[in-house]
Design a protein around this motif. Structure first.
Motif, short mmCIF file in Angstrom:
data_model
loop_
_atom_site.label_atom_id
_atom_site.label_comp_id
_atom_site.label_asym_id
_atom_site.label_seq_id
_atom_site.Cartn_x
_atom_site.Cartn_y
_atom_site.Cartn_z
N TYR A 232 0.85 -1.19 0.00
CA TYR A 232 0.00 0.00 0.00
C TYR A 232 0.88 1.24 0.00
N VAL B 172 -6.03 8.93 -11.88
CA VAL B 172 -6.33 8.61 -10.48
C VAL B 172 -7.79 8.28 -10.20
N LYS C 24 -4.88 0.69 -7.33
CA LYS C 24 -6.31 0.82 -7.05
C LYS C 24 -6.46 1.62 -5.76
N THR C 25 -7.20 2.71 -5.81
CA THR C 25 -7.36 3.55 -4.63
C THR C 25 -8.09 2.76 -3.54
N HIS C 26 -7.48 2.72 -2.37
CA HIS C 26 -8.09 2.05 -1.22
C HIS C 26 -8.93 3.06 -0.45
N THR C 27 -8.32 4.21 -0.11
CA THR C 27 -9.05 5.31 0.54
C THR C 27 -8.55 6.63 0.00
N PHE C 28 -9.44 7.60 -0.05
CA PHE C 28 -9.09 8.97 -0.43
C PHE C 28 -9.92 9.91 0.44
N ALA D 296 -4.26 10.00 0.59
CA ALA D 296 -4.73 8.81 -0.11
C ALA D 296 -3.92 7.59 0.29
N CYS D 297 -4.58 6.45 0.23
CA CYS D 297 -3.92 5.15 0.38
C CYS D 297 -4.29 4.35 -0.86
N VAL D 298 -3.28 3.86 -1.56
CA VAL D 298 -3.48 3.18 -2.84
C VAL D 298 -2.90 1.77 -2.74
#
Length: 190
Positions: free
Chosen positions: A50, A142, A168-172, A179-181
């Motif tokens: 991540y 993004v 793949k975006t995990h959280t934004f 962001a966590c990707v």
């Protein structure tokens, strides 16, 4: 006169052939077999981690270092350049074990959508890949569900690397911009 031209032609041929032989003898370039560099069989590896892009708070890991006059009025942020030293972790939580850092830049390079030019090295600090790097150069749209970017090289255990990453975006967080990707990396290397 014909004898003189003939001698000149022979001299020219001899001179040019010695130039070509000399150029090859000095070794500017030559072909190698992979085993001459100690390279064994090529393999395909899958890495999963991540990527944490932190733009808020007192210790951000991504900092805007340049922008165009029009950047702040652009709906896509076109022209902004961001320097990053983002943590790469095993899990999506910031407290998860760090396995490396993403170091480099991303720039907002599209006037029509939020498309980043990614120029980054993933510097690994864990396990057998400690000290090895992967270099990524590509477009990151993004807001697409899954994005692919090419791996253009590497160092250490990733010498001669080629492959791709799937992001793949995990959280934004819309409020902070953090962001966590999630990254799945598929890489050929020796």
């Amino acid at each position: 006169m014909a004898a003189c031209i003939g001698k000149l032609a022979i001299f020219s041929l001899l001179f040019m052939s010695s130039v070509f032989v000399s150029a090859n003898a000095h070794g500017f370039a030559r072909s190698l077999l992979p085993r001459e560099l100690g390279l064994k069989k090529e393999k395909l590896s899958h890495l999963h981690f991540y990527f944490h892009d932190i733009v808020s708070g007192s210790k951000p890991t991504a900092v805007r270092v340049a922008e165009a006059k029009m950047t702040n009025s652009s709906t896509t942020g076109f022209g902004a350049v961001v320097m990053v030293d983002d943590p790469l972790t095993e899990g999506p939580e910031m407290s998860s074990k760090e396995v490396g850092r993403a170091q480099g830049i991303y720039a907002l390079a599209s006037q029509n959508d939020v498309g980043l030019l990614m120029v980054q090295n993933y510097v690994f600090s864990e396990g057998k890949y400690n000290g090895s790097t992967l270099s990524v150069l590509g477009r990151n749209a993004v807001f697409s569900g899954v994005r692919e970017m090419p791996i253009v090289g590497g160092s250490g255990l990733f010498r001669f690397a080629r492959g791709y990453v799937r992001a793949k975006t995990h959280t934004f967080d819309l409020k902070t911009g953090d962001a966590c990707v999630e990254y799945n990396v598929y890489v050929f290397h020796y």
